[in-house]
Scaffold this motif. Structure first.
Motif, short mmCIF file in Angstrom:
data_model
loop_
_atom_site.label_atom_id
_atom_site.label_comp_id
_atom_site.label_asym_id
_atom_site.label_seq_id
_atom_site.Cartn_x
_atom_site.Cartn_y
_atom_site.Cartn_z
N ASP A 1 -5.63 -40.60 45.42
CA ASP A 1 -5.85 -39.21 45.01
C ASP A 1 -7.30 -38.75 45.10
OD1 ASP A 1 -3.21 -39.43 44.44
OD2 ASP A 1 -3.39 -39.10 42.27
N ASP A 2 -8.25 -39.71 45.05
CA ASP A 2 -9.66 -39.31 44.97
C ASP A 2 -10.09 -38.44 46.13
OD1 ASP A 2 -9.64 -40.76 42.70
OD2 ASP A 2 -10.91 -42.41 43.46
N TYR A 3 -9.52 -38.70 47.31
CA TYR A 3 -9.90 -37.89 48.48
C TYR A 3 -9.50 -36.43 48.28
CZ TYR A 3 -10.96 -42.09 51.13
OH TYR A 3 -11.52 -43.26 51.56
N VAL A 4 -8.48 -36.23 47.48
CA VAL A 4 -8.02 -34.85 47.23
C VAL A 4 -8.81 -34.24 46.06
CG1 VAL A 4 -6.03 -33.38 46.79
CG2 VAL A 4 -5.71 -35.60 47.90
N THR A 5 -8.86 -35.00 44.96
CA THR A 5 -9.40 -34.41 43.73
C THR A 5 -10.90 -34.15 43.82
OG1 THR A 5 -9.55 -36.63 42.81
CG2 THR A 5 -7.60 -35.35 42.25
N GLY A 6 -11.56 -34.77 44.80
CA GLY A 6 -12.98 -34.48 44.99
C GLY A 6 -13.24 -33.14 45.65
N THR A 7 -12.19 -32.41 46.01
CA THR A 7 -12.36 -31.10 46.65
C THR A 7 -11.85 -30.01 45.70
OG1 THR A 7 -10.17 -31.18 47.67
CG2 THR A 7 -12.02 -32.12 48.93
N PRO B 1 12.93 -34.62 56.54
CA PRO B 1 13.19 -34.45 55.11
C PRO B 1 11.95 -34.94 54.36
CG PRO B 1 15.01 -35.63 56.18
CD PRO B 1 13.89 -35.54 57.18
N ILE B 2 11.49 -34.20 53.36
CA ILE B 2 10.34 -34.67 52.60
C ILE B 2 10.83 -35.49 51.43
CG2 ILE B 2 10.12 -32.43 51.37
CD1 ILE B 2 7.04 -33.09 51.26
N ASN B 3 10.30 -36.69 51.29
CA ASN B 3 10.71 -37.55 50.17
C ASN B 3 10.26 -36.87 48.89
OD1 ASN B 3 8.91 -39.22 52.35
ND2 ASN B 3 11.02 -39.91 52.21
N PRO B 4 11.11 -36.84 47.86
CA PRO B 4 10.72 -36.21 46.59
C PRO B 4 9.37 -36.72 46.07
CG PRO B 4 13.06 -36.61 46.58
CD PRO B 4 12.54 -37.20 47.86
N GLU B 5 9.10 -38.01 46.29
CA GLU B 5 7.82 -38.56 45.84
C GLU B 5 6.64 -37.86 46.53
OE1 GLU B 5 7.21 -40.35 43.50
OE2 GLU B 5 5.29 -41.38 43.82
N ALA B 6 6.75 -37.66 47.84
CA ALA B 6 5.69 -36.97 48.58
C ALA B 6 5.63 -35.49 48.16
CB ALA B 6 5.93 -37.09 50.08
N TRP B 7 6.78 -34.92 47.91
CA TRP B 7 6.87 -33.52 47.45
C TRP B 7 6.06 -33.35 46.17
CZ3 TRP B 7 8.03 -30.07 43.68
CH2 TRP B 7 8.49 -28.80 44.03
N ARG B 8 6.32 -34.27 45.22
CA ARG B 8 5.64 -34.13 43.92
C ARG B 8 4.14 -34.36 44.05
NH1 ARG B 8 10.72 -35.80 41.81
NH2 ARG B 8 10.27 -37.95 42.39
N TRP B 9 3.76 -35.26 44.93
CA TRP B 9 2.32 -35.49 45.14
C TRP B 9 1.67 -34.23 45.71
CZ3 TRP B 9 -0.92 -35.82 49.51
CH2 TRP B 9 -2.19 -36.37 49.27
N TYR B 10 2.34 -33.65 46.67
CA TYR B 10 1.86 -32.40 47.29
C TYR B 10 1.73 -31.31 46.22
CZ TYR B 10 1.88 -29.33 51.56
OH TYR B 10 1.58 -28.48 52.59
N HIS B 11 2.78 -31.23 45.39
CA HIS B 11 2.84 -30.19 44.37
C HIS B 11 1.79 -30.42 43.28
CE1 HIS B 11 4.77 -27.92 40.94
NE2 HIS B 11 4.85 -27.03 41.91
N GLU B 12 1.74 -31.65 42.75
CA GLU B 12 0.90 -31.91 41.57
C GLU B 12 -0.54 -32.19 41.92
OE1 GLU B 12 3.54 -34.68 39.56
OE2 GLU B 12 4.87 -32.93 39.69
N VAL B 13 -0.76 -33.05 42.91
CA VAL B 13 -2.14 -33.45 43.22
C VAL B 13 -2.80 -32.40 44.12
CG1 VAL B 13 -3.62 -35.26 44.15
CG2 VAL B 13 -1.54 -35.87 42.91
N VAL B 14 -2.17 -32.08 45.25
CA VAL B 14 -2.79 -31.12 46.16
C VAL B 14 -2.79 -29.71 45.55
CG1 VAL B 14 -2.66 -30.02 48.43
CG2 VAL B 14 -2.18 -32.47 48.19
#
Ligand code: ATP
Ligand code: MG
Length: 647
Positions: free
Chosen positions: A367-373, A387-400
């Motif tokens: 996550d650091d590469y994202v949260t540093g921006t 199909p987007i895996n729900p895990e990747a979906w949530r990362w996109y949604h919550e972290v990005v």
């Protein structure tokens, strides 16, 4: 867990163009009164002659045709450029971000875009290109790529874009298939700090192609290339001899706009043909609805222009809507895994539209590469391609997206022109992994193996029962293949090739390609479901699941697993993953074999080539079939050498 509902955020509901009930009513109207509905929608484009007829298609063999707005006349480049000039000539049409972040971005207003496109159109004309001729475009992600598409549209030439990562052989095959008379290319392309010898590839390809009379070369890097006298011209020299204005050719709505070869993940590429009127309407309408696009926002689709996503959501959809579209030359992970988020910050991107494969690769790096921006400008995120895996979906949604940006998961195909099943961010509550509901005019149907419709909640093969404006019209030079491929499996229906589930709320869940649905002891299972369970495990970055013949179960489950950076493969982990899937989905889904793989075979558009994985799992490794569209053939050798013999 996957069915967890994300309601429409209040801020989106407040300003949305339609709410959920209005969306449902609009969809019902589009099916109940299609003639009126679509002639009304046609008014969003500028026509030389407004159409009086909308859909005249038939999916039946006897009178088979796909035809829309057939008595209308328009020009696509006028719709994407000229009509914005009066009120919005100084708005930025194209923002360009170079591969190397140390270099300066470039920008083009609509007025400048007009001049660039007209000049390039005049250069093509000077090379003998006329209405209906084919022009192959083999360019990196530079502004000239967009200019070239629009220049063809302006003079009525049919473009065929070939992704810059394709080999000379693949390029030659695509030039020959449509008999292009001109190729537009660049000296070199740049991706992730590496040079791609585009012009040299063209030279090699043209040894096999007799139809090409001229090569127009963009000086992109200034690197040395060979120029063949009498055939090759530099664009920057040729534009000095042409006018900055070029009249737009009036085109019939049904005149072809482009040919685009499918990515080839399931077989030999097909030349998908899209026409001028219906396609542009579909690209522009879906761009506005799915992304709730408003003038002034910066829209970034990170696909390559060589794929349909780039055609529809970098060039045609956004520009028809007067948008500011961002073109990024490079790759998501160079110089490092922060690059995409830095581009977002540098240009104040409002909407980012990308692919699950890119998200999984970035997620793997932490996550650091994202949260540093900052990412403060982002208000909407989109995904397409798999199909987007729900895990990747949530990362996109919550972290990005820090939980504030809806995710628009758009299901569609090269063949469908633009989005078919997708949420509208102001109207549709989201479920991670579901593309949600059909777009206006889209009539999905799930059918069982015998072609019987599945009513209500259930699972089946995804068909579309009536035409929509952006539907492909034919396979170039092979109309019989068009009918055979898409309309012969289930009579009177367009068959997508995808498996799909519909839940109690009417939401659609793509389960993978029908070929990839596995039948374990009589239980049908989408590969996407097992993959998503594996990706949910903290150590797993990516997974691909295929079936293989199994004496007792009929089919067994074979999983290829790529681990996160820094994780070690081991027997213990293999057992842990088997137990994990058993707990997540159930004993029936327990993988029979798990092969750890440093990489998965992908097409150049980043999709996993399951056809090859299936063969390896089956132990049938001698004829792997057409692997010319593979991004990295070495990956396959590694997989073959480390194959697991499943019991
Ligand atoms: P080819 O047709 O040459 O084998 P391809 O099908 O990968 O290649 P595309 O037209 O780019 O070429 O991809 C369309 C396919 O991608 C769909 O049929 C579907 O399988 C998958 N797909 C696209 N978007 C989504 C999505 N949002 N969710 C699930 N699957 C998707
Ligand atoms: Mg396909």
């Amino acid at each position: 867990m996957a069915d967890h509902l994300y309601p429409v955020p209040a801020s989106w509901a407040a300003k949305s163009r339609m709410n959920a009930a209005e969306r449902a009513a609009d969809h019902a109207l589009s099916l109940a009164a299609p003639g009126r509905y679509w002639l009304d929608r046609a008014a969003r484009l500028d026509w030389f002659r407004f159409p009086t007829r909308a859909d005249e298609s038939s999916f039946d063999e006897a009178d088979f045709q796909v035809k829309w707005f057939a008595d209308g006349a328009l020009n696509v480049s006028v719709n994407c450029i000229d009509r914005h000039l009066a009120g919005h000539g100084d708005d930025v049409a194209i923002l360009w971000e170079p591969d190397d972040p140390a270099e300066a971005p470039r920008r083009f207003t609509y007025a400048q875009l007009h001049a660039e496109v007209c000049r390039l159109a005049n250069v093509l004309k000077a090379q003998g290109v006329r209405k209906g001729h084919r022009v192959t475009i083999y360019l990196p992600m530079i502004p000239e790529a967009a200019f070239a598409l629009l220049a063809c549209a302006r003079i009525g030439a049919i473009h065929s874009v070939v992704f810059g990562g394709f080999s000379p052989d693949a390029l030659a095959g695509r030039i020959q298939d449509c008999d292009s008379s001109v190729v537009v290319t660049a000296d070199h392309g740049r991706r992730g700090g590496k040079l791609v010898p585009l012009k040299a590839n063209v030279d090699e390809a043209l040894r096999q192609c007799t139809s090409v009379e001229a090569v127009v070369v963009v000086r992109a890097t200034g690197g040395a290339v060979e120029m063949v006298p009498g055939r090759d011209v530099w664009l920057d020299e040729a534009v000095r001899h042409v006018a900055a204005d070029c009249p737009a050719e009036p085109m019939n709505a049904e005149d072809p706009l482009f040919i685009l070869y499918t990515s080839g993940s399931t077989g030999k590429p097909k030349g998908v043909v899209h026409t001028s009127g219906g396609y542009l309407l579909w690209a522009s309408l879906t761009h506005e609805l799915c992304f709730d696009y408003r003038r002034g926002e910066v829209f970034w689709c990170s696909a390559d222009i060589g794929w349909v996503t780039g055609h529809s959501y970098i060039v045609y959809g956004p520009l028809a809507n007067g948008a500011t579209t961002l073109i990024y030359e490079g790759v998501p992970n160079w110089p490092d895994a922060s690059r995409m988020w830095e581009v977002v910050d540098r240009h104040g991107v409002h909407t980012l539209f990308t692919a699950p494969t890119a998200l999984r690769a970035l997620m793997r790096e932490g996550d650091d590469y994202v949260t540093g921006t900052s990412r403060k400008s982002l208000r909407l995120l989109g995904t397409v391609g798999e199909p987007i895996n729900p895990e990747a979906w949530r990362w996109y949604h919550e972290v990005v997206g820090e939980g504030r940006c809806p995710i628009v998961d758009t299901w569609w195909q090269t063949e469908t022109g633009a989005a078919m099943i997708a949420p509208l961010p102001g109207a549709t509550a989201l479920k991670p992994g579901s593309a949600t509901l059909p777009m206006p005019g889209v009539a999905p149907e799930l059918v069982d193996a015998e072609g019987r419709p599945v009513e209500g909640a259930g699972e089946g093969n995804l068909c579309i029962t009536r035409s929509w404006p952006g539907q492909m019209r034919t396979v170039w030079n092979d109309h019989a293949r068009f009918f055979q491929t898409y309309f012969s499996t289930y009579k009177g229906k367009y068959f997508t090739g995808d498996g799909c589930r519909r839940d109690e709320d009417g939401y659609y869940w793509i389960t993978g390609r029908v070929d990839d649905v596995i039948n374990v002891s009589g239980h049908r299972m989408g590969t996407a479901e097992v993959e998503s369970a594996l990706v949910l495990h903290a150590k797993v970055a990516e997974a691909a699941v295929v079936g293989f013949p199994h004496d007792i179960k009929g089919q067994g489950i074979y999983a290829y697993v790529t681990l996160n950076a820094g994780e070690e493969a081991s027997e213990d982990l293999r057992k842990e993953l088997r137990d994990w899937v058993r707990t997540e989905i159930g004993p029936i889904a327990t993988p029979d074999a798990i092969q750890f793989a440093p990489g998965l075979p992908k097409t150049r558009s980043g999709k996993i080539m399951r056809r090859i994985l299936r063969k390896i799992a089956e132990g049938d490794v001698s004829p792997l079939g057409d692997t010319s569209t593979l991004a990295d053939p070495a990956v396959v050798e590694h997989l073959v050498d480390n194959r697991i013999i499943a019991e």
